[in-house]
Write a protein that holds these residues in place. Structure first.
Motif, mmCIF file in Angstrom:
data_model
loop_
_atom_site.group_PDB
_atom_site.id
_atom_site.type_symbol
_atom_site.label_atom_id
_atom_site.label_comp_id
_atom_site.label_asym_id
_atom_site.label_seq_id
_atom_site.Cartn_x
_atom_site.Cartn_y
_atom_site.Cartn_z
ATOM 1 N N LEU A 1 17.529 45.324 41.076
ATOM 2 C CA LEU A 1 17.982 43.963 41.320
ATOM 3 C C LEU A 1 16.890 42.966 40.950
ATOM 4 C CD1 LEU A 1 19.852 41.773 42.410
ATOM 5 C CD2 LEU A 1 19.045 42.334 44.725
ATOM 6 N N GLN A 2 15.646 43.250 41.381
ATOM 7 C CA GLN A 2 14.545 42.352 41.053
ATOM 8 C C GLN A 2 14.317 42.281 39.540
ATOM 9 O OE1 GLN A 2 11.476 44.127 43.674
ATOM 10 N NE2 GLN A 2 11.337 42.113 44.625
ATOM 11 N N LEU A 3 14.445 43.421 38.883
ATOM 12 C CA LEU A 3 14.248 43.453 37.436
ATOM 13 C C LEU A 3 15.304 42.615 36.718
ATOM 14 C CD1 LEU A 3 12.627 44.692 35.090
ATOM 15 C CD2 LEU A 3 14.224 46.610 35.105
ATOM 16 N N CYS A 4 16.578 42.793 37.087
ATOM 17 C CA CYS A 4 17.656 42.030 36.447
ATOM 18 C C CYS A 4 17.557 40.543 36.789
ATOM 19 C CB CYS A 4 19.008 42.585 36.886
ATOM 20 S SG CYS A 4 19.372 44.219 36.228
ATOM 21 N N ALA A 5 17.189 40.229 38.039
ATOM 22 C CA ALA A 5 17.031 38.828 38.420
ATOM 23 C C ALA A 5 15.901 38.181 37.626
ATOM 24 C CB ALA A 5 16.766 38.721 39.919
ATOM 25 N N ILE B 1 9.893 40.335 37.336
ATOM 26 C CA ILE B 1 10.011 41.560 36.539
ATOM 27 C C ILE B 1 8.875 42.526 36.875
ATOM 28 C CG2 ILE B 1 9.840 42.451 34.176
ATOM 29 C CD1 ILE B 1 11.432 40.014 33.272
ATOM 30 N N LYS B 2 7.692 41.969 37.085
ATOM 31 C CA LYS B 2 6.564 42.830 37.454
ATOM 32 C C LYS B 2 6.838 43.541 38.783
ATOM 33 C CE LYS B 2 3.103 40.858 39.335
ATOM 34 N NZ LYS B 2 1.928 40.005 39.579
ATOM 35 N N GLY C 1 9.741 44.127 40.036
ATOM 36 C CA GLY C 1 10.845 45.057 39.844
ATOM 37 C C GLY C 1 10.390 46.386 39.308
ATOM 38 N N PHE C 2 9.502 46.376 38.336
ATOM 39 C CA PHE C 2 8.996 47.640 37.800
ATOM 40 C C PHE C 2 8.144 48.379 38.832
ATOM 41 C CE2 PHE C 2 9.982 46.135 33.435
ATOM 42 C CZ PHE C 2 10.568 47.299 32.952
ATOM 43 N N GLN C 3 7.379 47.622 39.630
ATOM 44 C CA GLN C 3 6.573 48.281 40.671
ATOM 45 C C GLN C 3 7.459 48.940 41.722
ATOM 46 O OE1 GLN C 3 4.075 45.115 42.111
ATOM 47 N NE2 GLN C 3 2.672 45.211 40.361
ATOM 48 N N ALA C 4 8.607 48.320 42.036
ATOM 49 C CA ALA C 4 9.516 48.910 43.022
ATOM 50 C C ALA C 4 10.264 50.113 42.473
ATOM 51 C CB ALA C 4 10.531 47.852 43.482
ATOM 52 N N LEU D 1 9.657 42.767 29.008
ATOM 53 C CA LEU D 1 10.008 43.974 29.745
ATOM 54 C C LEU D 1 9.104 45.130 29.345
ATOM 55 C CD1 LEU D 1 13.915 43.766 29.565
ATOM 56 C CD2 LEU D 1 12.509 43.449 31.607
ATOM 57 N N THR D 2 8.824 45.219 28.054
ATOM 58 C CA THR D 2 7.951 46.300 27.560
ATOM 59 C C THR D 2 6.546 46.165 28.126
ATOM 60 O OG1 THR D 2 9.238 46.349 25.513
ATOM 61 C CG2 THR D 2 7.109 47.433 25.473
ATOM 62 N N LEU D 3 6.015 44.948 28.149
ATOM 63 C CA LEU D 3 4.678 44.716 28.711
ATOM 64 C C LEU D 3 4.630 45.093 30.190
ATOM 65 C CD1 LEU D 3 3.687 41.305 27.077
ATOM 66 C CD2 LEU D 3 2.463 43.468 26.804
#
Length: 600
Positions: A17-21, A162-163, A165-168, A208-210
Motif C-alpha cells: 500500500l505504501q509503495l503504490c501510494a 516509496i522508500k 514501502g520497500f523497507q516494509a 522504484l529501481t533506486l
C-alpha cells in the motif's frame, strides 16, 4: 475487477500500500510540476522550440534543457510531435530535439541518487506543500508557481513513501532472480519496459529501481537492465501517443524515437560488461565505488550519451529515409471525392490530438483546417452552380452538359453540405472546445477570427444553395432563351470566375504578398460587374424583358454572390496566417443584405 483486486491487496500488505501510494504521489507530483512550469512559461517554451531547430546543436540543447526543467521526456517529445505535425519545425530538427530529450531525462535519476535513501525529504516537503497551496490564491502567475511548488512537495513525499514501502516489504528479494546470462538480462529489460509503459513515466520506473536497490531487494546488474528497459518503454509510450494523435509527420518522428531508443538499448546490452567496468572504474576514481545508486545514474547517462553519439551523424540520413519510407499522401484534386470515399478520420487531418499540446501548434492547425474547409466549401459551392470540381479551373459559361445537369437535378448542394461541410465544421469546433492551455492576446484574436470566418463560410454554402434553387428554376428548357435566364447565366459565370481565381491562388500561396493582392483584386472586379449587371437589369425591366419579381430575385442573387466571395476570401486569408481580415466596405463599398437566404 482490477480496482477490487488492488484494494484487497492493500488490505493484506501495508508495505505494498505504501509503495503504490508513493507511486501515485510521484505521478501526481510530476503532473503538477509539468502544468505549473508550462503555465509559468506561457508560450515561451513553444517559441523556444520553434527557434531551437535552426541548428542540430541548438535542438539538442533545447531538448536536454526542456526535459531537465519539466522532468518529462514524454511531454517534450509530444510537444515536438505537435510542432512537426503542423509544419512549424522540420523532421531533422525534431530528431535533434529528441536526442537532447534523452540526455535531459538522465538528470532526474541523478537528483534521486545524490539525495540518497538515508535522507528524509518530508521535513522539506510539508512546508513546501503549505506555501504552494497559499500561492494558489495570489493571482494567475502565483497559482502557476504554487502548482509547481506543490508538485515538488508531492515528489519529495513520494520518495519517502516509496522508500518506506520497500523497507516494509523486506520479505521480497528480487536479487535472488539472477540476471546473469542473456536470458536473465533480457527478462529485467522487459520488466523495465513494461513498468514504464504501465506508469507512463521512466522517472517513476527509475525511482522504484533506486529504492529497491537501496533496500537490497535488487541486484546491481538487474537495476542496469531495468534502466535500459525504461528507455525502451518511454519511447514506446511516446510512439503510441504520437501515432494515435499525430499525422504522417508525427508518425515519422514516433518511429525515429523508437529506432533510437531500441538501437541504444541493443548497443547497451551488447556492451553491458564493458559499461559496468567503466562505471565501476569512474565511481571508484571519485571515491564512490560502493555507491550503487550513483553507479546506476552514471550507467543511465553513459549509455544514453553513447546512443546520441552514434545517431548524431545520422540525423539527416535518418530523416531522409523516413521521408522515403513514409511519404506524404498525394494532395487530392477534389476534396469532395476524397471525403465521399474516405473514412471519418480523414475529414480533418490537421486537427490531431498532438496539436493540443501547444498553443502555437493548435493555432496553426486551426488555420490550416480553416483553409481546407474553405477549399471544400468552394467545391460544394461549385456543385451548387452545376460545376463539378474538375471543371472549376476552366469553367464554361454555358454548355449542353450544364443544361443536362440542371434538368436532371443531380447536384444537391444542401445534401453535400450536410454530409461533408457540416461534419468538418463540427470537428473544428470540437477541437477548439478541447483546448485548455492559455492563449496570448494575438492567439485569442486569431481564434476568434477563425471561428467567425468558419461560421460565415457555412453561411456562404447555404447562400449557394439558395442560388442553386433559382438556377434550377430559371434555367429550365422552357425559359432557356429568356432575358432572366441570360442574366442568371451571367451571374453564375462571374461567381465561377471568382471561385476559379480563389482555387488557383490557394494552390500557389507561397508568395503571401502576391496571394493577398490577388484576393483583394476580386473586390474591384465584382464592383465593376455589379455596376454593369444592375444597369443591364434595369434596362431589361424598362424594355419589359424581365418583370419586377425576376428583378428582385436577381438582385438577391447578386447579394448572395458577393457575400459568398467575401466569406471565402476571409477564410483563405486567415488560413494563410493573416490576422487582419479584409474590410467589408473596402471590398464592395456597400452593406450586404442580412436576411436569411431563401430561393425566390
Amino acid at each position: 475487477m482490477v480496482a477490487v483486486a488492488l484494494g484487497l491487496s492493500f488490505h493484506y500488505s501495508n508495505g505494498w500500500l505504501q509503495l503504490c501510494a508513493g507511486l501515485a504521489l510521484f505521478l501526481f507530483g510530476m503532473q503538477c510540476l509539468e502544468q505549473g512550469l508550462k503555465a509559468l512559461a506561457g508560450g515561451a517554451m513553444e517559441r523556444w522550440l520553434g527557434r531551437s531547430t535552426a541548428t542540430p546543436a541548438r535542438g539538442l540543447l533545447f531538448g536536454a534543457a526542456a526535459t531537465m526543467a519539466l522532468q518529462s521526456s514524454t511531454l517534450v517529445s509530444l510537444l515536438t510531435i505537435a510542432f512537426l505535425s503542423t509544419g512549424l519545425i522540420q523532421l531533422a530538427g525534431a530528431i535533434s530535439v529528441l536526442l537532447g530529450a534523452n540526455l535531459g531525462a538522465t538528470s532526474g535519476i541523478w537528483l534521486l541518487a545524490l539525495a540518497g535513501q538515508n535522507l528524509s525529504l518530508s521535513a522539506v516537503a510539508l512546508p513546501l506543500l503549505v506555501f504552494g497551496v497559499l500561492a494558489r490564491y495570489t493571482g494567475k502567475r502565483g497559482s502557476a508557481a504554487g502548482q509547481l511548488i506543490i508538485g515538488i512537495a508531492f515528489i519529495f513525499l513520494a520518495i519517502d513513501q516509496i522508500k518506506f514501502g520497500f523497507q516494509a516489504m523486506a520479505s521480497i528479494d528480487l536479487a535472488r532472480y539472477s540476471a546473469e546470462g542473456l536470458a536473465g538480462t533480457v527478462l529485467f529489460v522487459a520488466v523495465g519496459a513494461l513498468l514504464t509503459v504501465v506508469v507512463q513515466s521512466s522517472h517513476a520506473t527509475l525511482m522504484l529501481t533506486l529504492s529497491a536497490l537501496a533496500a537490497g531487494q535488487l541486484a546491481a546488474e538487474q537495476s542496469l537492465a531495468i534502466a535500459i528497459g525504461s528507455n525502451v518503454g518511454s519511447s514506446v509510450s511516446t510512439a503510441v501517443m504520437g501515432w494515435m494523435g499525430g499525422n504522417r509527420a508525427g508518425h515519422r518522428l514516433a518511429v525515429a524515437h523508437v529506432l533510437f531508443n531500441a538501437s541504444t538499448a541493443v548497443v547497451a546490452l551488447l556492451c553491458l560488461p564493458l559499461l559496468q567496468l567503466a562505471v565501476q572504474a569512474i565511481t571508484a576514481w571519485f571515491g564512490m565505488g560502493s555507491n550503487t545508486l550513483i553507479q546506476l545514474a552514471l550507467f543511465h547517462t553513459l549509455f544514453n550519451a553513447i546512443g546520441v553519439a552514434l545517431f548524431w551523424p545520422l540525423q539527416s540520413a535518418l530523416a531522409g529515409t523516413l521521408l522515403r519510407w513514409m511519404p506524404d499522401p498525394d494532395a487530392p484534386t477534389s476534396l469532395i471525392g476524397q471525403l465521399a470515399a474516405g473514412s471519418v478520420q480523414q475529414r480533418s487531418p490537421h486537427l490531431s490530438d498532438s496539436a493540443l499540446h501547444s498553443a502555437d501548434s493548435a493555432t496553426l492547425a486551426i488555420n490550416q483546417e480553416l483553409r481546407r474547409l474553405g477549399r471544400l466549401s468552394l467545391e460544394v459551392i461549385g456543385q451548387a452552380l452545376y460545376c463539378p470540381p474538375d471543371e472549376l479551373d476552366a469553367p464554361v459559361r454555358d454548355s449542353p452538359a450544364l443544361r443536362q445537369r440542371i434538368a436532371s437535378s443531380g447536384m444537391d448542394s444542401d445534401a453535400l453540405y450536410r454530409q461533408l461541410v457540416k461534419p468538418v465544421w463540427s470537428e473544428l469546433l470540437h477541437f477548439i472546445s478541447r483546448f485548455e492551455l492559455p492563449l496570448d492576446p494575438a492567439q485569442q484574436q486569431l481564434w476568434r477570427n477563425g471561428q467567425g470566418a468558419g461560421s460565415q463560410l457555412v453561411k456562404a454554402v447555404k447562400d449557394a444553395h439558395a442560388l442553386q434553387a433559382n438556377l434550377q428554376r430559371q434555367l429550365q428548357p422552357a425559359h432557356a432563351d429568356s432575358a432572366a435566364a441570360a442574366a442568371w447565366l451571367s451571374l453564375r459565370w462571374e461567381l465561377l470566375c471568382a471561385l476559379s481565381c480563389l482555387r488557383s491562388g490557394s494552390r500557389h500561396s507561397n508568395d503571401a504578398q502576391r496571394w493577398r493582392a490577388q484576393l483583394q483584386q476580386l473586390g474591384p472586379q465584382l464592383l465593376q460587374f455589379e455596376q454593369q449587371f444592375n444597369a443591364r437589369l434595369f434596362a431589361d425591366v424598362r424594355q419589359g424583358s424581365i418583370d419586377s419579381h425576376q428583378l428582385s430575385s436577381l438582385i438577391n442573387g447578386l447579394g448572395y454572390t458577393k457575400r459568398i466571395v467575401h466569406n471565402l476570401q476571409q477564410v483563405m486569408l486567415l488560413g494563410d496566417g493573416h490576422s487582419q481580415a479584409l474590410p467589408w466596405r473596402g471590398l464592395f463599398n456597400r452593406d450586404e443584405p442580412t436576411s436569411a437566404p431563401h430561393p425566390d
